[in-house]
Design an enzyme around this catalytic site. Structure first.
Site, mmCIF file in Angstrom:
data_model
loop_
_atom_site.group_PDB
_atom_site.id
_atom_site.type_symbol
_atom_site.label_atom_id
_atom_site.label_comp_id
_atom_site.label_asym_id
_atom_site.label_seq_id
_atom_site.Cartn_x
_atom_site.Cartn_y
_atom_site.Cartn_z
ATOM 1 N N ASP A 21 0.818 -1.222 0.000
ATOM 2 C CA ASP A 21 0.000 0.000 0.000
ATOM 3 C C ASP A 21 0.849 1.269 0.000
ATOM 4 O O ASP A 21 2.067 1.222 0.190
ATOM 5 C CB ASP A 21 -0.945 0.000 1.218
ATOM 6 C CG ASP A 21 -0.256 -0.410 2.516
ATOM 7 O OD1 ASP A 21 0.991 -0.339 2.572
ATOM 8 O OD2 ASP A 21 -0.938 -0.784 3.462
ATOM 9 N N GLU A 62 -9.509 -1.534 5.429
ATOM 10 C CA GLU A 62 -10.167 -1.204 6.687
ATOM 11 C C GLU A 62 -11.401 -2.077 6.904
ATOM 12 O O GLU A 62 -11.911 -2.690 5.956
ATOM 13 C CB GLU A 62 -10.586 0.280 6.652
ATOM 14 C CG GLU A 62 -9.421 1.249 6.598
ATOM 15 C CD GLU A 62 -8.710 1.405 7.941
ATOM 16 O OE1 GLU A 62 -8.630 0.425 8.707
ATOM 17 O OE2 GLU A 62 -8.226 2.522 8.227
HETATM 18 C C1 GLP Z 1 -0.455 0.469 8.475
HETATM 19 C C2 GLP Z 1 -0.060 -0.403 7.295
HETATM 20 C C3 GLP Z 1 -0.276 -1.868 7.597
HETATM 21 C C4 GLP Z 1 0.325 -2.206 8.936
HETATM 22 C C5 GLP Z 1 -0.365 -1.400 10.015
HETATM 23 C C6 GLP Z 1 0.183 -1.692 11.404
HETATM 24 O O1 GLP Z 1 -1.802 0.742 8.520
HETATM 25 N N1 GLP Z 1 -0.757 -0.080 6.106
HETATM 26 O O2 GLP Z 1 0.307 -2.659 6.575
HETATM 27 O O3 GLP Z 1 0.180 -3.576 9.196
HETATM 28 O O4 GLP Z 1 -0.140 -0.035 9.727
HETATM 29 O O5 GLP Z 1 1.241 -0.839 11.671
HETATM 30 P P1 GLP Z 1 2.337 -1.051 12.786
HETATM 31 O O6 GLP Z 1 3.162 -2.199 12.341
HETATM 32 O O7 GLP Z 1 3.099 0.211 12.810
HETATM 33 O O8 GLP Z 1 1.590 -1.347 14.027
#
Ligand code: GLP
Length: 230
Positions: A37, A113
């Site tokens: 993404d 989401e």
């Molecule tokens: C973002 C990314 C996801 C990721 C999520 C969790 O939203 N698009 O791919 O898994 O954050 O983030 P973190 O690893 O910082 O908790």
């Protein structure tokens, strides 16, 4: 071919890959990557873009050719056409062998989401206010977090031959339990992975804290046949 993720969760994974590369234990010269993404509206040089994140934390530290790395273009003029081309490029490159995933505290994977179609493909999504708050720590203020993103769909992710989900810390415990033990529902996009034939989950104790069958999972691990341990 690797599917890659951003966020704080995979950072140690990237550090370890870079260290292994420095020790000449792993060679990325033939590896092609597709990221999950990107924020819509952020160019690859924006400090909070996922393109920049990947360069800083991984691509610049290993011998991966730039042309083999793919990240949705946050500045694409025609977003639907760009998304369709991204899907096609994955297929033409042979499909993703291993998709690395983190999980959002609301159960999102990529930026799918809650409410995302479980068959969705790469497309524009609008972030929830919760995800904007979660990700605001990387920006100067929540107001600077883009509202829109381009993300592989849940269906795109399910097409990967293997998936590896990483989740660490107590903030992920509810999402992990819902993903593994809850019903399969668009309310928890990660729960769609219950349909995946080859998905592994790597958690620490805090992220595993709400799993009802944690004792059974430990028992399974302790009793793995030797051939499964390789
Ligand atoms: C973002 C990314 C996801 C990721 C999520 C969790 O939203 N698009 O791919 O898994 O954050 O983030 P973190 O690893 O910082 O908790």
């Amino acid at each position: 071919m690797l599917g890659l993720a951003t966020g704080s969760t995979p950072l140690e994974f990237y550090d370890e890959m870079a260290a292994m590369h420095a020790r000449k234990e792993v060679d990325f010269s033939e590896v092609t990557t597709f990221n999950l993404d990107e924020y819509a509206g952020l160019g690859p040089d924006h400090p909070q873009s996922y393109a920049r994140f990947m360069r800083e934390h991984f691509f610049s530290k290993v011998n991966i050719a730039h042309w083999r790395t793919h990240i949705p273009n946050g500045l694409a003029a025609d977003i639907p056409a760009h998304c369709a081309a991204y899907e096609l490029a994955i297929v033409e490159a042979g499909g993703i062998d291993l998709q690395l995933l983190g999980i959002g505290s609301d159960g999102h994977i990529g930026f799918n989401e809650p409410g995302s179609s479980l068959g969705s493909r790469t497309r524009l999504k609008t972030l929830t206010e919760g995800t904007i708050r979660d990700n605001a720590r990387f920006f100067d203020s929540p107001a600077e977090v883009p509202r829109h993103v381009i993300t592989m769909g849940v269906g795109t992710i399910l097409d990967a031959r293997r998936c590896l989900v990483l989740a660490f810390g107590k903030g992920k415990a509810a999402a992990v339990a819902a993903m593994v033990e809850g019903p399969v529902t668009a309310d928890v996009p990660a729960s769609a992975l219950q349909f995946h034939p080859s998905c592994s989950l790597l958690v620490d104790e805090a992220a595993a804290a709400k799993l009802k069958r944690a004792d059974y999972y430990r028992w399974v691990h302790a009793n793995k046949p030797d051939w499964q341990r390789a």
